[in-house]
Scaffold this motif. Sequence first.
Motif, PDB file in Angstrom:
ATOM      1  N   ALA A  11     -46.770  31.733 -23.950  1.00 49.96           N
ATOM      2  CA  ALA A  11     -47.918  32.451 -24.512  1.00 49.96           C
ATOM      3  C   ALA A  11     -48.840  32.965 -23.418  1.00 49.96           C
ATOM      4  O   ALA A  11     -50.049  32.768 -23.451  1.00 49.96           O
ATOM      5  N   GLY A  12     -48.231  33.632 -22.436  1.00 45.75           N
ATOM      6  CA  GLY A  12     -49.010  34.334 -21.428  1.00 45.75           C
ATOM      7  C   GLY A  12     -49.138  35.788 -21.805  1.00 45.75           C
ATOM      8  O   GLY A  12     -49.020  36.168 -22.980  1.00 45.75           O
ATOM      9  N   ALA A  13     -49.368  36.646 -20.819  1.00 47.92           N
ATOM     10  CA  ALA A  13     -49.589  38.064 -21.088  1.00 47.92           C
ATOM     11  C   ALA A  13     -48.402  38.691 -21.822  1.00 47.92           C
ATOM     12  O   ALA A  13     -48.562  39.313 -22.877  1.00 47.92           O
ATOM     13  N   SER A  32     -44.682  30.046 -29.061  1.00 47.64           N
ATOM     14  CA  SER A  32     -44.890  28.665 -28.632  1.00 47.64           C
ATOM     15  C   SER A  32     -45.162  28.601 -27.138  1.00 47.64           C
ATOM     16  O   SER A  32     -44.733  29.466 -26.370  1.00 47.64           O
ATOM     17  N   ASP A  33     -45.870  27.561 -26.728  1.00 47.38           N
ATOM     18  CA  ASP A  33     -46.130  27.341 -25.305  1.00 47.38           C
ATOM     19  C   ASP A  33     -46.334  25.849 -25.087  1.00 47.38           C
ATOM     20  O   ASP A  33     -46.939  25.168 -25.919  1.00 47.38           O
ATOM     21  N   HIS A  34     -45.840  25.373 -23.932  1.00 49.56           N
ATOM     22  CA  HIS A  34     -45.927  23.941 -23.649  1.00 49.56           C
ATOM     23  C   HIS A  34     -47.321  23.514 -23.204  1.00 49.56           C
ATOM     24  O   HIS A  34     -47.671  22.339 -23.254  1.00 49.56           O
ATOM     25  N   ALA A  35     -48.142  24.473 -22.756  1.00 51.64           N
ATOM     26  CA  ALA A  35     -49.481  24.144 -22.238  1.00 51.64           C
ATOM     27  C   ALA A  35     -50.503  24.093 -23.368  1.00 51.64           C
ATOM     28  O   ALA A  35     -50.379  24.808 -24.363  1.00 51.64           O
ATOM     29  N   ARG A 126     -47.811  27.864 -32.048  1.00 51.37           N
ATOM     30  CA  ARG A 126     -47.787  26.413 -31.869  1.00 51.37           C
ATOM     31  C   ARG A 126     -48.028  26.093 -30.402  1.00 51.37           C
ATOM     32  O   ARG A 126     -47.282  26.549 -29.524  1.00 51.37           O
ATOM     33  N   GLN A 127     -49.061  25.293 -30.188  1.00 52.57           N
ATOM     34  CA  GLN A 127     -49.443  24.959 -28.816  1.00 52.57           C
ATOM     35  C   GLN A 127     -50.293  23.690 -28.809  1.00 52.57           C
ATOM     36  O   GLN A 127     -51.255  23.612 -29.585  1.00 52.57           O
ATOM     37  N   PRO A 128     -49.957  22.711 -27.947  1.00 57.98           N
ATOM     38  CA  PRO A 128     -48.766  22.665 -27.095  1.00 57.98           C
ATOM     39  C   PRO A 128     -47.513  22.350 -27.900  1.00 57.98           C
ATOM     40  O   PRO A 128     -47.538  21.527 -28.815  1.00 57.98           O
ATOM     41  N   GLU A 144     -34.645  22.847 -30.628  1.00 57.45           N
ATOM     42  CA  GLU A 144     -35.245  21.536 -30.844  1.00 57.45           C
ATOM     43  C   GLU A 144     -36.570  21.522 -30.093  1.00 57.45           C
ATOM     44  O   GLU A 144     -36.597  21.703 -28.879  1.00 57.45           O
ATOM     45  N   THR A 145     -37.666  21.356 -30.808  1.00 58.84           N
ATOM     46  CA  THR A 145     -38.989  21.414 -30.194  1.00 58.84           C
ATOM     47  C   THR A 145     -39.797  20.167 -30.510  1.00 58.84           C
ATOM     48  O   THR A 145     -39.432  19.386 -31.401  1.00 58.84           O
TER      49      THR A 145
END
Length: 403
Positions: A11-13, A32-35, A126-128, A144-145
Amino acid sequence: MQDFDLVVVGAGAAGLFCAGIAGQRGLRVLLSDHAPRLAEKIRISGGGRCNFTNRDVGPANFLSENPAFCRSALARYSSQDFIALVQKHGITFHEKHKGQLFCDDSSERIIQMLLRECELGQVERRQPCTVHELRTAAGGFELETSSGPLRSRRVVVATGGLSIPKIGASDWGLRLAKRFDHAIVEPRPALVPLTFDTQVWAPFAELSGLSLPVAVSVGQGKTRARFLEDLLFTHRGLSGPAMLQISSYWREGQELELDLRPDADLAALLKAAKQSSKRLLGNELAEHLPSRLAQTWLARLAIAPNRPMPECKDKDLQTLAQHLKAWRLLPDGTEGWRKAEVMRGGVDTRELNSQNMESKRVPGLHFIGEVVDVTGWLGGYNFQWAWASAAACARAMEPSGAG
């Protein structure tokens, strides 16, 4: 198990922009993003004002092992297109050096604009959320998340590069590409300060904080790169726009050449001063360079700074000018990922479709933004690649059942 038309990982630029466009095209999109915080690189860019593009963008402003790859996306989504979107959202901006565009207030305005575009496309976020596993399956992919299993017809990898690990940089996208047998152009820090051997640099370390406009070049012939930008001395080496630009082209073992007075024939100026001025050499040189730098160079060349100009030998003035106009120096490295603004290298573009960023090896898998082997100059070019690659990718997609 939830089903989506598209899952965008990162979920950056590039990821935000791609998700927003795809959602507005009628696709059911998950971003989605892990941060825990999104778009940190946007947030800190441009001193907190986000150098979001450049008025003048072309393929020549980018480096890649496959230089022609970026042409299509850049042509189909230009800086003027993104400027129009910024204006549509009422964000005021200004132009700085060489076409660089910055927000008048905060980078947060660009982030909120991208989030609003995602909202218009009803993008689920969804974050993180960490993607533990991604595998091909009938009709697309299974993921799988950390928030549960997902299915998606398509997946876009927009996980960025390895620069600035403290804000969440990850090699997830590169590892995924390797797992699906994609070639990777060796990643290395780019737009990064260069460092020098401590002993070699000792005479110049005391100049830390000093800045001046220079010309810097590296390489020979067709591979030669040259920039006219400001240089900044640091305790460990050289920084500023000049070094950040040239760092993307520099390779270990290569010498740099610096012209410390690129706008003048320094030898001619000094020889003219010998005929017309009674100044001391140190004072005369300080008319053409910052005083501390002038004194350092005179000491380095063992030339007395208190010699009156009329008493200076022509050959000494010529030698001095030659050193200052063609200072050759050998970096011993860079400040690394923690100071690099971007990553050079990434997923080899020869294995991607330039029209839609889709993998030629794995149908339905796309790579966009910094994870791809396309690296822009300093000055808003990397953001423009993020917007252009995202747009090329998302505009090529149709919602399920379309057609």
